[in-house]
Design an enzyme around this catalytic site. Structure first.
Site, PDB file in Angstrom:
ATOM      1  N   HIS A 243     -66.816-111.062  13.676  1.00 46.27           N
ATOM      2  CA  HIS A 243     -65.807-111.082  14.724  1.00 46.27           C
ATOM      3  C   HIS A 243     -64.396-110.737  14.195  1.00 46.27           C
ATOM      4  O   HIS A 243     -63.809-109.732  14.550  1.00 46.27           O
ATOM      5  CB  HIS A 243     -65.737-112.480  15.365  1.00 46.27           C
ATOM      6  CG  HIS A 243     -67.043-113.025  15.858  1.00 46.27           C
ATOM      7  ND1 HIS A 243     -67.723-112.515  16.958  1.00 46.27           N
ATOM      8  CD2 HIS A 243     -67.793-114.064  15.407  1.00 46.27           C
ATOM      9  CE1 HIS A 243     -68.819-113.214  17.158  1.00 46.27           C
ATOM     10  NE2 HIS A 243     -68.901-114.154  16.245  1.00 46.27           N
TER      11      HIS A 243
HETATM   12  O1  RIB Z   1     -66.131-116.580  19.057  1.00 42.98           O
HETATM   13  C1  RIB Z   1     -65.903-116.122  17.751  1.00 42.98           C
HETATM   14  C2  RIB Z   1     -64.592-116.636  17.244  1.00 42.98           C
HETATM   15  O2  RIB Z   1     -64.628-118.057  17.212  1.00 42.98           O
HETATM   16  C3  RIB Z   1     -64.306-116.201  15.795  1.00 42.98           C
HETATM   17  O3  RIB Z   1     -62.918-116.093  15.607  1.00 42.98           O
HETATM   18  C4  RIB Z   1     -64.850-117.338  14.991  1.00 42.98           C
HETATM   19  O4  RIB Z   1     -64.200-117.483  13.725  1.00 42.98           O
HETATM   20  C5  RIB Z   1     -64.501-118.510  15.865  1.00 42.98           C
HETATM   21  O5  RIB Z   1     -63.139-118.837  15.607  1.00 42.98           O
END
Ligand code: RIB
Ligand code: CA
Length: 313
Positions: A243
């Site tokens: 992500h």
């Molecule tokens: O949904 C994914 C996000 O939530 C990413 O930033 C992960 O690190 C969590 O913070």
């Protein structure tokens, strides 16, 4: 070209860690003015510790790390140890940090830095709940006109939720903060699950990290080995979705991503859909576009960039 000045606001989190490493591996493109920790994946004492662990792993104990808000603006903290493990950086065994935490509060660091730097010079890169950013905008509204842009990981449209049926974790943890940020008028570029679920650490990609043979390469392979479990089990994914590194990769190679400039509003009231990013992808309303909402990524190009840069550390 002079490096882009950024502040990384983060809740490490294995994917946050890879994003921080990618930024610190790219000094000719990115000048990390500081890292601000926020409560999210794990509580603030751990996110502010993990941010320093990652800086030292990158050989950059000089990067100032600040602790920020330890809870969302208007609700109890929700964490994600079920994804990231108890420490938030489960996977590799990494030493406790030696570098100190800065004394100033993260929100004051954000305000002071944006005021000190030239107007339009600083990009904010939130990788977790938007609490610190929203608090900075509430405490010092004058900085909103001075921020160059915000490039954040959060939200979802076609992918819908990863923590509830409709909400992505970062937005869900602090919907009020997200509402402040998306209504701030600051230019926002969004890396939603629609993109990050296409940036999966498949086994060949993980093998490339490990084949770097460096402490960073091996640690990243071990981190992603650990945190892929959640997504593999839930979605049947072929690997961990990276992500947060999508935010930094966008700064380095925006051509790897495609999206649309659309209106995005945050659900802040309904219990059923709290934290949903309501993106007007098909432009069916007359709500003014306020975000560049990404929808696709060249995943092979992303991993080529990431692996090459990590190999520098
Ligand atoms: O949904 C994914 C996000 O939530 C990413 O930033 C992960 O690190 C969590 O913070
Ligand atoms: Ca994160």
């Amino acid at each position: 070209m002079t490096p882009r000045k950024i502040i990384i606001d983060t809740d490490p989190g294995q994917d946050d860690a890879v994003a921080i490493l990618l930024a610190l591996a790219s000094p000719e493109d990115i000048d990390v003015l500081g890292i601000t920790a926020v409560a999210g994946n794990v509580p603030l004492p751990l996110t502010s510790k993990n941010a320093r662990i990652v800086c030292e792993l990158a050989g950059r104990p000089d990067v100032p790390v600040y602790a920020g808000c330890d809870r969302p603006l208007g609700r109890a903290l929700v964490t994600a140890e079920h994804v990231h493990g108890k420490t938030g950086l489960n996977g590799p065994v990494l030493p406790d940090p030696v570098m100190p935490l800065q004394q100033d509060h993260a929100v004051d660091f954000i305000i002071d830095t944006v005021r000190r730097e030239d107007s339009g010079a600083v990009t904010l890169c939130p990788l977790g709940p938007l609490t610190n950013i929203a608090m900075a905008f509430e405490k010092a509204p004058d900085i909103m006109d001075r921020v160059a842009e915000i490039v954040l990981m959060g939200g979802a449209y076609f992918e819908v939720g990863n923590i509830t049926p409709t909400a992505e974790f970062n937005i869900y943890v602090d919907p009020q903060a997200a509402d402040i940020v998306f209504k701030s008028g600051v230019e926002v570029t969004v890396m939603p699950l629609d993109v990050t679920h296409k940036a999966l650490v498949t086994k060949p990609r993980n093998d490339r990290f490990r084949a770097l043979g460096t402490p960073v390469g091996i640690a990243v392979a071990e981190m992603t080995d650990f945190f892929e479990r959640f997504d593999k089990e839930k979605y049947g994914s072929t690997g961990a979705p990276l992500h947060d590194p999508c935010v930094i990769a966008y700064l380095l190679r925006p051509d790897l991503f495609t999206g649309r400039h659309v209106n995005v509003e945050i659900e802040t009231r309904s219990d059923l859909t709290l934290g949903m990013t309501v993106a007007d992808w098909w432009r069916v309303t007359d709500r003014a576009p306020n975000a560049m909402f990404m929808g696709d990524v060249d995943a092979d190009g992303f991993f080529d960039l990431l692996t090459d840069r990590l190999g520098r550390l």
